[in-house]
Write a protein that holds these residues in place. Structure first.
Motif, PDB file in Angstrom:
ATOM      1  N   UNK A 108       0.812  -1.229   0.000  1.00 14.38           N
ATOM      2  CA  UNK A 108       0.000   0.000   0.000  1.00 14.38           C
ATOM      3  C   UNK A 108       0.832   1.260   0.000  1.00 14.38           C
ATOM      4  N   UNK A 113      -4.836   6.132  -1.536  1.00 15.24           N
ATOM      5  CA  UNK A 113      -5.135   5.792  -2.928  1.00 15.24           C
ATOM      6  C   UNK A 113      -4.684   4.360  -3.247  1.00 15.24           C
ATOM      7  N   UNK A 114      -3.477   4.008  -2.848  1.00 13.42           N
ATOM      8  CA  UNK A 114      -2.967   2.676  -3.179  1.00 13.42           C
ATOM      9  C   UNK A 114      -3.583   1.596  -2.273  1.00 13.42           C
ATOM     10  N   UNK A 117      -6.647   0.778  -3.933  1.00  9.85           N
ATOM     11  CA  UNK A 117      -6.322   0.037  -5.142  1.00  9.85           C
ATOM     12  C   UNK A 117      -6.069  -1.441  -4.843  1.00  9.85           C
TER      13      UNK A 117
ATOM     14  N   UNK B 202       3.430   2.449  -7.018  1.00 13.53           N
ATOM     15  CA  UNK B 202       3.323   3.858  -6.608  1.00 13.53           C
ATOM     16  C   UNK B 202       4.655   4.265  -5.984  1.00 13.53           C
ATOM     17  N   UNK B 204       6.213   2.150  -3.368  1.00 12.11           N
ATOM     18  CA  UNK B 204       6.538   1.053  -2.466  1.00 12.11           C
ATOM     19  C   UNK B 204       8.044   0.956  -2.235  1.00 12.11           C
ATOM     20  N   UNK B 238      -0.758   8.120  -9.805  1.00 10.88           N
ATOM     21  CA  UNK B 238      -1.845   7.996  -8.834  1.00 10.88           C
ATOM     22  C   UNK B 238      -1.209   8.024  -7.444  1.00 10.88           C
ATOM     23  N   UNK B 239      -1.602   8.968  -6.631  1.00 13.68           N
ATOM     24  CA  UNK B 239      -0.885   9.206  -5.374  1.00 13.68           C
ATOM     25  C   UNK B 239      -1.750  10.052  -4.459  1.00 13.68           C
ATOM     26  N   UNK B 265      -9.523   6.598  -8.238  1.00 15.51           N
ATOM     27  CA  UNK B 265      -8.774   6.642  -6.981  1.00 15.51           C
ATOM     28  C   UNK B 265      -8.348   8.070  -6.644  1.00 15.51           C
ATOM     29  N   UNK B 289      -8.830   1.288 -12.549  1.00 14.49           N
ATOM     30  CA  UNK B 289      -8.876   0.731 -11.194  1.00 14.49           C
ATOM     31  C   UNK B 289      -9.899   1.473 -10.333  1.00 14.49           C
ATOM     32  N   UNK B 290     -10.703   0.736  -9.590  1.00 19.84           N
ATOM     33  CA  UNK B 290     -11.706   1.250  -8.657  1.00 19.84           C
ATOM     34  C   UNK B 290     -12.900   1.874  -9.387  1.00 19.84           C
TER      35      UNK B 290
END
Lengths: 407, 407
Positions: A108, A113-114, A117, B202, B204, B238-239, B265, B289-290
């Motif tokens: 995550x 957001x993640x 997801x 993202x 990670x 996306x963040x 998201x 996504x979502x």
């Protein structure tokens, strides 16, 4: 690189046990590596990054379910006690299973957001999958501040220690800023606690944002001086990306004491940022506009409990607006009860928030609502306040007295 | 204060003609004044602000439908030619009607967030309502810039005037930044046009954003120097709200030539802002996504045509990623065809964009996809590229030659 900490999601998957396991295995890949199973590299990725099925329970055997989260929690070392929800009532008629899948906290990146997801990104597109409940260990919860006020903080701000809160909306769209401000004044004079913009009021030519917000904030402050109450005015700040925080800061400057946002229109994480902003430090109300598609189907989407309860709290709202049962929307009494549970289910340091049922509510519905929600609820009445009689101040007083007498 | 200009929405409403009219009358109020009908003030509000039913057509009589938008357009004076879509294939088995409702342009305040709220805000929560198509007059379209590149601009950037574009994703999550960059290099060397992050990458710990984006952008640039091609690297931005634009600017600085975002998201209007930002000026790819819950039910939500086509274009994407038919998702061939139509249906100055079908696609599926989509398509193959053989560069070359031979 991998802490071993995991969070888990309880999904309801349509299908027999065999079908559900197949679907669950697919979810484990889809939500993480999104890669053909046979090509997933051995070692850390296969052992930790890929989702892991923790349990599969046919849906009729609901009693088993409540223990699952605890079990995952023990394994992860930190989630115990986080999941206290009970089974959802919206179970479809086709066979289905409740499946718990755990994911590495690191997937995550500590981002809302993640996190969303991983929980429901790509699989939102696959049929027969409902997110029932999420179970987050403290190692992940610590990434989120949650509601700044929560139930206790909002009660303190309003000076209302015990009874349900009274909430109304300024409308209809098309009235001038001065007309809306007059309405705000009368509602505050009549004893309403929270007076918000209708969620469709943004920056229309009828009542432009700055003019409206200034006049309404002044009107409520004036009424407060006369009554000695602490009513708050809550403008709608749902707006284009580049104007949203500008509008929020303007609202704060002219004395608004709360903000409303529709997270499905502006972004759930935008709401989180609004709540976290220390220069604003205002209570946040979440509105469900454009969010309904996640809950309208019994076989796809997110449960009322998780969406309006858990996720809305993670995203920082202090109150969640949603359609009450018996109004002009179609939520059932049980779905509404589950939302209320989601607003207070234990989630580490993330505070409980106010359920704000509304939507075609009438004054007559209040006794029944009290039975379902208890005192920790915010009654949102819009049009119904006008229907009661010709004098708005008197209608508000009647509403307030009715609630005061009941608790 | 009211121009008289109106935009319209074609809804599919579950129910008989009588039931549909009742539902439509409710929508006219719910999406605008949200007020009891009998209390709506006479004059401007009742005559203009409240939605207006323009037509009701039982669903079997589809042939009549295509003319409706034109009729509304003539009345509004400006929408003629904007709606060229054909009927959706996802019609439920229960009786339903196609209903066109028009709204005053002023209700939207020229904001994407509020436009979506008028189209489908509160009624997203009511069952049996699908947004089929939106019809916007130039007076409203002018509020939106739309895609900066569009099909033509993207083809120019990539130096690919005619053939379908080749698209792949870097994965699985868990690989290091260096490993992902090696993969990006090999894909670019093999002739892939667009190389994006998997949408789950993202920030990670496995491959932190800045390290990954810098290495991948460098890797693709190096390959381009060797091949003479113009492959682009497209990181996922996306963040969280407060980091998204920071990441986008970083991407631009280190040479990324496109950006991907999951609008469900991060917010559809966040994507719009990203596309409109002149200091970025990069092509935008929208990831679903979502977003699936809007399209998984046949009786609630938004049509594939409107969501992945019209709305995604309004929100500024140059390419829209969605699951292809025949892959591991459940979109039908007809739904995919409708998405492709939505990416190019006339919408004033809003440019056509690339449909980017993907999701469990194999090289073998390409001939059939060409039949459905024609040349103006972007083939997105992720895992399938690895499955073909042990040498990634060779697999990419095979993919490219296959497409080049076919058109």
């Amino acid at each position: 690189m991998i802490s071993g900490e995991r969070f888990s999601v309880i999904y309801r998957l349509v299908g027999s046990e065999k079908e559900a396991i197949k679907k669950a295995l697919d979810i484990c890949l889809e939500q993480t590596v999104e890669f053909p199973e046979e090509l997933v590299p051995r070692g850390m990725i296969r052992d930790h990054v890929v989702g892991r099925i923790e349990s599969v329970t046919p849906i009729s055997d609901v009693s088993v379910r409540d223990g699952l989260c605890g079990r995952t929690g023990t394994e992860a070392g930190a989630t115990a006690g986080v999941c206290a929800g009970t089974a959802s009532a919206t179970e479809g008629s086709r066979p289905s299973c409740r499946v718990t899948i755990s994911y590495a906290v690191e997937t995550t990146s500590g981002e809302l957001t993640q996190l969303l997801n991983v929980i429901f990104g790509n699989i939102s597109i696959k049929p027969g999958i409902v997110v029932e409940e999420i179970c987050l260990p403290e190692s992940l919860l610590k990434s989120f501040r949650g509601p700044r006020f929560g139930r206790q903080g909002l009660r303190k701000l309003l000076g209302v220690p015990h009874r349900p809160l009274l909430f109304t909306a300024l409308k209809p769209m098309g009235l001038s800023a001065a007309e809306l401000a007059k309405m705000a004044y009368e509602c505050a004079l009549g004893g309403i606690d929270i007076i918000k913009d209708d969620h469709g009021l943004t920056n229309q030519v009828f009542a432009p944002y700055e003019e409206r917000v200034r006049l309404c904030a002044e009107a409520v402050a004036k009424a407060n001086r006369e009554t000695g109450f602490n009513a708050i005015y809550v403008p709608n700040v749902t707006a284009p990306y580049n104007q949203l925080f500008q509008r929020a800061r303007f609202a704060k400057e002219v004395g608004a004491q709360g903000l409303m946002i529709s997270p499905a229109l502006a972004g759930l994480d935008t709401m989180r940022e609004l709540a976290d902003d220390d220069s604003l430090a205002l209570p946040i109300f979440s509105h469900p506009a454009f969010q309904g598609s996640y809950v309208t189907s019994a076989e796809n989407g997110i449960s009322h409990f998780a969406l309006f309860g858990q996720i809305t709290r993670l995203a920082g709202a202090d109150g969640v607006v949603y359609p009450n049962f018996g109004g002009r929307f179609s939520f059932s009494r049980e779905e509404c009860r589950r939302i209320a549970e989601g607003t207070e289910t234990p989630m580490g340091h993330i505070q409980p928030i106010f359920p704000c049922p509304g939507g075609g509510m009438s004054l007559e519905a209040i006794p029944d609502m009290l039975q379902v929600y208890g005192r920790d609820v915010t009654f949102l009445i819009g049009g119904g306040l006008f229907r009661h009689g010709p004098n708005l101040v008197e209608n508000c007083r009647y509403f307030r007295e009715m609630v005061e007498k009941m608790v």
